[in-house]
Write an enzyme that holds these catalytic residues in place. Sequence first.
Site, PDB file in Angstrom:
ATOM      1  N   GLU A 115       6.349   0.700   2.632  1.00  0.00           N
ATOM      2  CA  GLU A 115       5.140   1.341   3.158  1.00  0.00           C
ATOM      3  C   GLU A 115       5.407   2.713   3.777  1.00  0.00           C
ATOM      4  OE1 GLU A 115       3.023  -1.575   5.513  1.00  0.00           O
ATOM      5  OE2 GLU A 115       2.601  -2.783   3.733  1.00  0.00           O
ATOM      6  N   GLU A 125       3.326  -7.158  -1.529  1.00  0.00           N
ATOM      7  CA  GLU A 125       2.737  -7.823  -0.362  1.00  0.00           C
ATOM      8  C   GLU A 125       1.241  -7.975  -0.589  1.00  0.00           C
ATOM      9  OE1 GLU A 125       3.346  -6.345   3.603  1.00  0.00           O
ATOM     10  OE2 GLU A 125       5.442  -5.826   3.220  1.00  0.00           O
TER      11      GLU A 125
END
Length: 516
Positions: A191, A305
Amino acid sequence: MSVSSPLRRLATSVALSLALIGAAHAATGGSAIELRVDATAKGTPLPHFWEQMFGSGRAVLALRDDYRKDLAAVKDATGFTYIRFHGIFDRDMGVAYRDAQGKLQFNFSYVDQVYDGLLERGVKPFVELGFMPPEMSSDPASHHDFWYHPNVMPPKDWAEWDALVRAFLQHEIERYGIEEVSSWYFEVWNEPNLAFWGGKPEQPTYYELYDRTARVVKSVDTRLRVGGPATAQAAWLPDFLKHVKQSGAPIDFASTHVYGDDTAQNVFKTEEKIPRRDMVCRAVDKSHKEIVASPFPKLPLIYSEYNASYANLPNVTDTVYMGPWMANTIRECAGKVDIMSYWSFSDVFDEQGVVRNPFYGGFGLIAADRIEKPAFNAFTLLHKLGDVQLPLATDSALATRRADGTVVLALWNYTPPLGDTADYAPGVPTGANKHFDVDVKHLGAATQATVWRLDQDHGNAVAAFDRMGRPNWPSRGQIQQLREAGKLAAPVQATLQNGRLSLDVPPQGLVVVELH
């Protein structure tokens, strides 16, 4: 009287009971969902993309006994292949240090113990390359807010980062062999569009990290698979793939993340109100189309995810709500993604600190003390689906066929969670039962239905926890009671009448039916 006669009577009684339930529902004015299935229809492939990989917390947790027991339980339930976690290079893994002369040295002792433990249980690493060892960081004092404080900065010396990645990969190949390691995945960072990457500006500095890392990976062995950008909120894919094409950096897969309560503003740059049930697959559809339109139109898409929530919401991730949410996610995402990694497989997890209550809204399928949640049972049931999806005109069911011809149905009654905040709202899911009239043609010799249920009264440890008064630290006896309450109920056998079956599904209920 034959030995099987009592079983026949029981099956007939169950079938009659199910039919009577449907009749009672119709008498009260409820509308039925009529499902018409052709068991011999061509259908479309349904690889089990939702259960090939799971996420977990940081790498060092994999050394814990309860982590490994939870891993074995989920492996047994789903047969999954890959696990992804943060922090393989974090300080607590001890991979980097400086000797008395200040020279950088590497130590993969803990890494070996982590990967040995996975492989011994039939699970392969999906390796997230990060975070930064403080000894190599451009700012050792800068870290993420997670309880364990990973360092998220770029290296102070890019050559040292290259050396770490190279030494790490060479070590893995020496230990496990190239045939094994080439079956793994290597994802660059986590991320970078959020606070997990401290490079400024974010995008160009991440591109440098990606390009350098991907080239090192391939320089060790071209058979190793590398990809990214592992962004949150389904971000950056078009720009990232355009950059990779221009830079010539290698790429074997594209990865990104999304959660059910991400906002349309963050994911789509719109002001829509996208409900939790649809957000994940709306994002998957977006990413799928972005790859098709990119310079790499056949690049595998991995959502490394996803979950119904990125927050700790007890009425979401702890409850039977996850049954219909997960089933609907499979229905909506099918055909658009190669792998989806549910975050996470276990509440052996400490991003927000040490667990203080077994049902605090953790991401895991299994709560603390090895208590199986409804989400675990949902994955257990949905594992039974076949690998061919049969045509079906509804948003509340899936019809599938296994290789041996067995037809497996999933039916659900989606209703929103009781509470949408960190404050748990006890109670029974609201709404009406959903009635299904199922008619399956061309079943051949199949005359029996095996019916599994997940709902407020079946496979739901949280209901038992509520009755206990939700103690923060259950006694050993209470833990055993919760483990038993969390187990799936034994399936019910019913007799088909010319391929027909009727049943009701309560709010937030999931039913899986095997026809044989």
